[in-house]
Design an enzyme around this catalytic site. Sequence first.
Site, PDB file in Angstrom:
ATOM      1  N   GLU A 207       0.843  -1.201   0.000  1.00  0.00           N
ATOM      2  CA  GLU A 207       0.000   0.000   0.000  1.00  0.00           C
ATOM      3  C   GLU A 207       0.879   1.254   0.000  1.00  0.00           C
ATOM      4  O   GLU A 207       1.760   1.382   0.855  1.00  0.00           O
ATOM      5  CB  GLU A 207      -0.904  -0.003   1.237  1.00  0.00           C
ATOM      6  CG  GLU A 207      -1.920  -1.135   1.210  1.00  0.00           C
ATOM      7  CD  GLU A 207      -2.513  -1.455   2.579  1.00  0.00           C
ATOM      8  OE1 GLU A 207      -2.430  -0.608   3.493  1.00  0.00           O
ATOM      9  OE2 GLU A 207      -3.055  -2.558   2.735  1.00  0.00           O
TER      10      GLU A 207
ATOM     11  N   SER B 213      -5.834  -4.249   1.049  1.00  0.00           N
ATOM     12  CA  SER B 213      -6.316  -5.628   1.020  1.00  0.00           C
ATOM     13  C   SER B 213      -5.161  -6.515   1.476  1.00  0.00           C
ATOM     14  O   SER B 213      -4.474  -7.134   0.666  1.00  0.00           O
ATOM     15  CB  SER B 213      -6.730  -6.021  -0.401  1.00  0.00           C
ATOM     16  OG  SER B 213      -7.751  -5.196  -0.901  1.00  0.00           O
ATOM     17  N   GLU B 214      -4.958  -6.587   2.765  1.00  0.00           N
ATOM     18  CA  GLU B 214      -3.780  -7.311   3.259  1.00  0.00           C
ATOM     19  C   GLU B 214      -3.805  -8.788   2.884  1.00  0.00           C
ATOM     20  O   GLU B 214      -2.760  -9.387   2.608  1.00  0.00           O
ATOM     21  CB  GLU B 214      -3.638  -7.134   4.773  1.00  0.00           C
ATOM     22  CG  GLU B 214      -2.950  -5.841   5.201  1.00  0.00           C
ATOM     23  CD  GLU B 214      -3.834  -4.607   5.073  1.00  0.00           C
ATOM     24  OE1 GLU B 214      -5.046  -4.758   4.808  1.00  0.00           O
ATOM     25  OE2 GLU B 214      -3.312  -3.488   5.234  1.00  0.00           O
TER      26      GLU B 214
ATOM     27  N   PHE C 225       2.041  -1.619   8.780  1.00  0.00           N
ATOM     28  CA  PHE C 225       2.365  -1.727  10.208  1.00  0.00           C
ATOM     29  C   PHE C 225       2.247  -3.198  10.598  1.00  0.00           C
ATOM     30  O   PHE C 225       1.289  -3.874  10.188  1.00  0.00           O
ATOM     31  CB  PHE C 225       1.367  -0.920  11.055  1.00  0.00           C
ATOM     32  CG  PHE C 225       1.578   0.570  11.039  1.00  0.00           C
ATOM     33  CD1 PHE C 225       2.167   1.222  12.120  1.00  0.00           C
ATOM     34  CD2 PHE C 225       1.170   1.323   9.950  1.00  0.00           C
ATOM     35  CE1 PHE C 225       2.342   2.606  12.115  1.00  0.00           C
ATOM     36  CE2 PHE C 225       1.338   2.705   9.936  1.00  0.00           C
ATOM     37  CZ  PHE C 225       1.924   3.345  11.015  1.00  0.00           C
TER      38      PHE C 225
ATOM     39  N   ASP D 140       1.203  -4.517  13.163  1.00  0.00           N
ATOM     40  CA  ASP D 140      -0.079  -4.806  13.813  1.00  0.00           C
ATOM     41  C   ASP D 140      -1.112  -5.313  12.789  1.00  0.00           C
ATOM     42  O   ASP D 140      -2.004  -6.089  13.119  1.00  0.00           O
ATOM     43  CB  ASP D 140      -0.624  -3.542  14.491  1.00  0.00           C
ATOM     44  CG  ASP D 140       0.433  -2.861  15.354  1.00  0.00           C
ATOM     45  OD1 ASP D 140       0.347  -2.959  16.577  1.00  0.00           O
ATOM     46  OD2 ASP D 140       1.379  -2.268  14.791  1.00  0.00           O
TER      47      ASP D 140
ATOM     48  N   HIS E 198      -0.812   0.483  16.456  1.00  0.00           N
ATOM     49  CA  HIS E 198       0.226   0.796  15.476  1.00  0.00           C
ATOM     50  C   HIS E 198       1.614   0.734  16.109  1.00  0.00           C
ATOM     51  O   HIS E 198       2.535   1.392  15.644  1.00  0.00           O
ATOM     52  CB  HIS E 198       0.016   2.200  14.889  1.00  0.00           C
ATOM     53  CG  HIS E 198      -1.179   2.328  14.016  1.00  0.00           C
ATOM     54  ND1 HIS E 198      -2.468   2.350  14.502  1.00  0.00           N
ATOM     55  CD2 HIS E 198      -1.296   2.425  12.663  1.00  0.00           C
ATOM     56  CE1 HIS E 198      -3.317   2.479  13.505  1.00  0.00           C
ATOM     57  NE2 HIS E 198      -2.634   2.521  12.369  1.00  0.00           N
TER      58      HIS E 198
END
Lengths: 337, 324
Positions: free
Chosen positions: B29, B59-60, B83, B85, B129
């Site tokens: 991203e 869209s991980e 990140f 997280d 984060h």
Amino acid sequence: MSTRVEKPPAAEIDRPTRLQLYQLMVELRDFEQRAYELFLENLVRGTSHLALGQEAISAGYAVAMRADDYTFCTYRGHGHTLARGASMAAAMAELLGRGNGMLHGKGGSMHLTDVRHGAMGSYAIVGAHLPIAAGAAWSAQVRKSGQVAVCFFGDGTTNIGAFHEALNLAVIWKLPVVFVCENNQYMEYTPIRSVTAVEHPAADRASAYGLEPILVDGNDADVMYERARQTIDMARNGGGPSLVEALTYRHGGHSRADPAKYRPDAEVREWLSRDPVTRYRERLLAAGIGEAEVNEIETRAQQKVDAATEEARNGAPATVDAIERQVWSDGGAAWRN
Amino acid sequence: MAELTFREAIAAGIAQEMERDPMVYFIGEDVGAAGGVFKATVGLFERFGPDRVRDTPISEQAIIGAAMGAAMTGLRPIAEIMFSDFLATCWDMIANQVAKTRYMTDGQVSIPLVIRTANGGGTRFGAQHSQSLENWAMAVPGLKVVAPSTPADAKGLLAAAIRDPDPVIFFEQKSLYGVKGEVPDGEHVERLGEAKVRRDGKDCTIVALAAMVPKAMQAAEQLAADGIQATVVDVRSLVPLDTRTILREVVKTGRLFTVEENPRLCGWGAELASIVADECFDDLDGPIVRITTPHVPLPAADILEDAAMPSVERITRTVRGSMR
Ligand SMILES: Cc1ncc(C[n+]2csc(CCOP(=O)(O)OP(=O)(O)O)c2C)c(N)n1
Ligand SMILES: [Mg+2]
């Protein structure tokens, strides 16, 4: 919704192709039937998800695919893997947990894979393989190899995020991938319509991704084959992805433990009357193919399954040296020095 | 030798490998024209173009899934998760698909894939984060786990990760991005699975990872003023883990302290403590002591975050107290 189920193609499919489709369907049917019998004998441990009744979809697509195209499928993937030419004996042996199994006992029924035949794996977390198939298509695209990825999944899969993420990515990158939703009307035990915002779980979502809604009779091998050719050609020629919803029904329960009592008798009867194998047999006969030839196909399929069963049963059990093998590319499992 | 920041060294490592191998692709991203939200990939888009340096949607699952499918079929993708997280949103892809597929197919499939991610606290971003969660990755068989502490290692270990035939989760500590250091000129590739002794001392061994390494080094200086000579070992790679170097240093000094940014439970130091207790118990002159963030999500306010994470002061105080 205006989405309509397609009629069988008017164009004639040539005779050798039709015989090939029938042969493949009968083989897949007989394999699954045998897997079920071996389960009743307590030879198949763990679980297994049979695709009895859904053979026209795997056969239609496999016959239309190029040898180096990629198949991605689910835990209900015996048929899709075999349809690409994977060894039936190796598949059966894997179900039995034998050392001569396709994955030497490390994968089991839900993970049949034969990369040499383009069967890139059977994935058992709902939806996960859709982005992975898109990735294989991306690789084919940038390598300019002309390969297409075909990804099979169930109706229930249309409600998980990975489905939507994969479709969006495939469209924006114009990837050579075909997503085939086998709508067998149920998730495990819950009817798909009771948990889905739209009537046709895949087709009615297509427009959200700028795709044509495609709703086909998944129990008609001719329809499936024609649609397979069209969608694969489009992907191969740079036209981007498709989303196909094939209506079908599994003849048995979700998995081996499921007697499928939740399905109304009339519904089951109705779908059994549309059995893709018997229906195609009738169509072949009506098209003038002799009964002897059809019988011959059926006999050969039985023999093939018998031989595979024999070979699998005679295989030695999986060996424990497999446990710490192939975590890494060096063949081992070491995580420290 | 050139002096680079940690973030410049990351970009240099990717550039070196993309130059060398046309199968290396980089997606994530805002990684393209924007150069990444941490500016760790500036210049790559201009140099290698939009095909090889590709922006993705948010869209991980698709990012990791697509990278995996591509890795299985001939590419060597680098995928960025902004990140660490956010790894939770694609943990199925990482823990079930990327990590297990080679094993389940008994080696039919190879997945040469690097997942880069900005990790850890110190930025006052709050609990979603800031977590340092290399121990999540370490707990999954089939993943290699790397976390550099210097610009030179950022480049050299990233290059090694990209060349590695297996999936590597590459943690870039956010608090290190601005740190400057010497990076060797020309091609620079390190080896995965080698810890580095950063400082030699005879009295105790402090083992640290990533951003905790410079803190351990500063603590060692202060301890030296008190007459305690500490060895500092930079772990660099949790999987594979260089237990040989660590055990050797612990045997030499008789004491082990770990400094971990992760929350307490199941941190990598716990595994190390178990190995040391198993294999060199008789060489220990005192208890193994772990210095970690408490078992809490990280708070946002500067004063709270600083007090939660291991600090130079806390490391010094803990070691001094325990060595007395
Ligand atoms: C993410 C995830 N959730 C739940 C399950 C358990 N599960 C396995 S199969 C299945 C039903 C899937 O239905 P569908 O997509 O229609 O495929 P079908 O089994 O009908 O072929 C469920 C809920 C799973 N494997 N993965
Ligand atoms: Mg279903």
